[in-house]
Enzyme design. Structure first.
Site, mmCIF file in Angstrom:
data_model
loop_
_atom_site.group_PDB
_atom_site.id
_atom_site.type_symbol
_atom_site.label_atom_id
_atom_site.label_comp_id
_atom_site.label_asym_id
_atom_site.label_seq_id
_atom_site.Cartn_x
_atom_site.Cartn_y
_atom_site.Cartn_z
ATOM 1 N N GLY A 202 0.766 -1.252 0.000
ATOM 2 C CA GLY A 202 0.000 0.000 0.000
ATOM 3 C C GLY A 202 0.789 1.289 0.000
ATOM 4 O O GLY A 202 0.314 2.310 -0.489
ATOM 5 N N GLU B 167 3.669 4.142 6.034
ATOM 6 C CA GLU B 167 2.445 3.351 5.805
ATOM 7 C C GLU B 167 1.447 4.148 4.982
ATOM 8 O O GLU B 167 1.439 5.379 5.029
ATOM 9 C CB GLU B 167 1.788 3.026 7.158
ATOM 10 N N ASP B 168 0.607 3.440 4.244
ATOM 11 C CA ASP B 168 -0.490 4.114 3.550
ATOM 12 C C ASP B 168 -1.570 4.519 4.549
ATOM 13 O O ASP B 168 -2.078 5.624 4.517
ATOM 14 C CB ASP B 168 -1.077 3.210 2.447
ATOM 15 N N ASP C 125 -5.077 1.736 10.578
ATOM 16 C CA ASP C 125 -6.488 1.467 10.858
ATOM 17 C C ASP C 125 -6.586 1.040 12.326
ATOM 18 O O ASP C 125 -6.588 1.875 13.217
ATOM 19 C CB ASP C 125 -6.925 0.383 9.858
ATOM 20 N N LYS D 132 -7.241 6.283 10.719
ATOM 21 C CA LYS D 132 -8.657 6.211 11.097
ATOM 22 C C LYS D 132 -8.714 6.212 12.625
ATOM 23 O O LYS D 132 -8.639 5.150 13.249
ATOM 24 C CB LYS D 132 -9.280 4.908 10.557
ATOM 25 N N PHE E 91 -14.030 2.519 4.411
ATOM 26 C CA PHE E 91 -13.037 1.940 3.521
ATOM 27 C C PHE E 91 -12.707 2.873 2.359
ATOM 28 O O PHE E 91 -13.590 3.477 1.764
ATOM 29 C CB PHE E 91 -13.551 0.601 2.979
ATOM 30 N N VAL E 92 -11.406 3.016 2.069
ATOM 31 C CA VAL E 92 -10.955 3.880 0.973
ATOM 32 C C VAL E 92 -10.024 3.116 0.020
ATOM 33 O O VAL E 92 -9.397 2.136 0.418
ATOM 34 C CB VAL E 92 -10.226 5.144 1.511
ATOM 35 N N ASP F 51 -5.761 -0.459 -1.771
ATOM 36 C CA ASP F 51 -6.494 -1.369 -2.654
ATOM 37 C C ASP F 51 -7.769 -1.909 -2.049
ATOM 38 O O ASP F 51 -7.937 -1.936 -0.830
ATOM 39 C CB ASP F 51 -5.609 -2.582 -2.981
ATOM 40 N N ARG G 10 -5.212 0.399 -6.656
ATOM 41 C CA ARG G 10 -3.977 1.018 -6.143
ATOM 42 C C ARG G 10 -3.430 2.110 -7.048
ATOM 43 O O ARG G 10 -2.776 3.040 -6.596
ATOM 44 C CB ARG G 10 -2.867 -0.022 -6.001
HETATM 45 P P1 IMP Z 1 -4.288 -2.229 10.653
HETATM 46 O O1 IMP Z 1 -3.308 -3.307 10.906
HETATM 47 O O2 IMP Z 1 -5.669 -2.592 11.163
HETATM 48 O O3 IMP Z 1 -3.859 -0.871 11.198
HETATM 49 O O4 IMP Z 1 -4.501 -2.113 9.100
HETATM 50 C C1 IMP Z 1 -3.543 -1.535 8.329
HETATM 51 C C2 IMP Z 1 -3.523 -2.112 6.940
HETATM 52 O O5 IMP Z 1 -4.814 -2.499 6.480
HETATM 53 C C3 IMP Z 1 -3.049 -1.040 6.004
HETATM 54 O O6 IMP Z 1 -1.661 -1.135 5.792
HETATM 55 C C4 IMP Z 1 -3.834 -1.299 4.742
HETATM 56 O O7 IMP Z 1 -3.107 -2.165 3.909
HETATM 57 C C5 IMP Z 1 -5.083 -1.999 5.190
HETATM 58 N N1 IMP Z 1 -6.239 -1.064 5.272
HETATM 59 C C6 IMP Z 1 -6.816 -0.552 6.373
HETATM 60 N N2 IMP Z 1 -7.836 0.263 6.072
HETATM 61 C C7 IMP Z 1 -7.916 0.270 4.726
HETATM 62 C C8 IMP Z 1 -8.798 0.942 3.788
HETATM 63 O O8 IMP Z 1 -9.700 1.725 4.114
HETATM 64 N N3 IMP Z 1 -8.531 0.701 2.474
HETATM 65 C C9 IMP Z 1 -7.535 -0.127 2.038
HETATM 66 N N4 IMP Z 1 -6.701 -0.772 2.881
HETATM 67 C C10 IMP Z 1 -6.893 -0.579 4.211
HETATM 68 MG MG MG Z 2 -0.698 -1.452 4.032
#
Ligand code: IMP
Ligand code: MG
Length: 176
Positions: free
Chosen positions: A46, A100-101, A104, A132, A153-154, A160, A166
């Site tokens: 991402g 990081e992109d 979450d 988020k 979700f984005v 992606d 992407r």
């Molecule tokens: P986390 O581990 O829950 O913080 O999730 C992080 C990863 O989930 C990111 O690096 C993204 O690859 C993916 N992710 C989380 N939210 C989104 C979204 O809204 N769109 C696309 N990918 C997401």
């Molecule tokens: Mg990611």
């Protein structure tokens, strides 16, 4: 409105706003890490577009490397993190900036920070294009945040939906 696989998305952050914010983050990081020779550690897949633009906005030397980690399947977090491509560089005594992109729940970053700390870096910082806050479950500091966004979700600009979207140059949000 655009379609990515079976879902519809609406424009959310346009490319002017993205490039302005990424430029600001690049300058801030350049100020904070002058003479520190940081290493940007991108989280694939991402972060590739954000890291590319961010690195071009740095006014200081920086190394660039990547790890590949996944926690998502479709539009939901699986709750567990997998390392698909690990660290292949020595981070001991280095200033590491994780790129990081999106953060979450924070699970992926938490996992990665622990992995990096095993190598005794000098300092670990985190830069994320998107956060988020409503989903974030941890209390560690995220040093550089592009945009705080609602828990929806984005896709686009590296992010992606099931592997697709992407390459979109702007960010789109899932339509209700
Ligand atoms: P986390 O581990 O829950 O913080 O999730 C992080 C990863 O989930 C990111 O690096 C993204 O690859 C993916 N992710 C989380 N939210 C989104 C979204 O809204 N769109 C696309 N990918 C997401
Ligand atoms: Mg990611």
């Amino acid at each position: 409105m655009i379609q990515v696989k079976d879902k519809y998305f609406i424009p959310f952050i346009n490319s002017d706003d993205l490039s302005l914010r990424v430029r600001q983050l690049g300058l801030k990081i350049s100020n904070d890490f002058a003479n520190e020779n940081p290493i940007l550690l991108g989280v694939l897949n991402g972060s590739f577009m954000f890291l590319s633009d961010l690195s071009k906005n740095l006014t200081i030397p920086a190394e660039i490397s990547f790890v590949k980690i996944a926690s998502y399947s479709g539009t939901v977090s699986t709750g567990s993190v997998k390392t698909l491509m690990g660290l292949d560089i020595d981070l001991s005594d280095r200033n590491v900036i994780i790129v990081e992109d999106i953060v979450d729940s924070g699970l992926t970053i938490d996992f990665l920070v622990s992995m990096i700390h095993k190598q005794n870096p000098k300092k670990v910082s985190i830069a994320t294009l998107l956060l988020k806050p409503e989903a974030f479950k941890y209390d560690f500091t995220i040093d550089y945040i592009g945009f705080e966004i609602p828990n929806k979700f984005v896709v686009g600009y590296g992010l992606d939906y099931d592997g697709w979207g992407r390459n979109l140059p702007e960010i789109y949000q899932l339509k209700n």
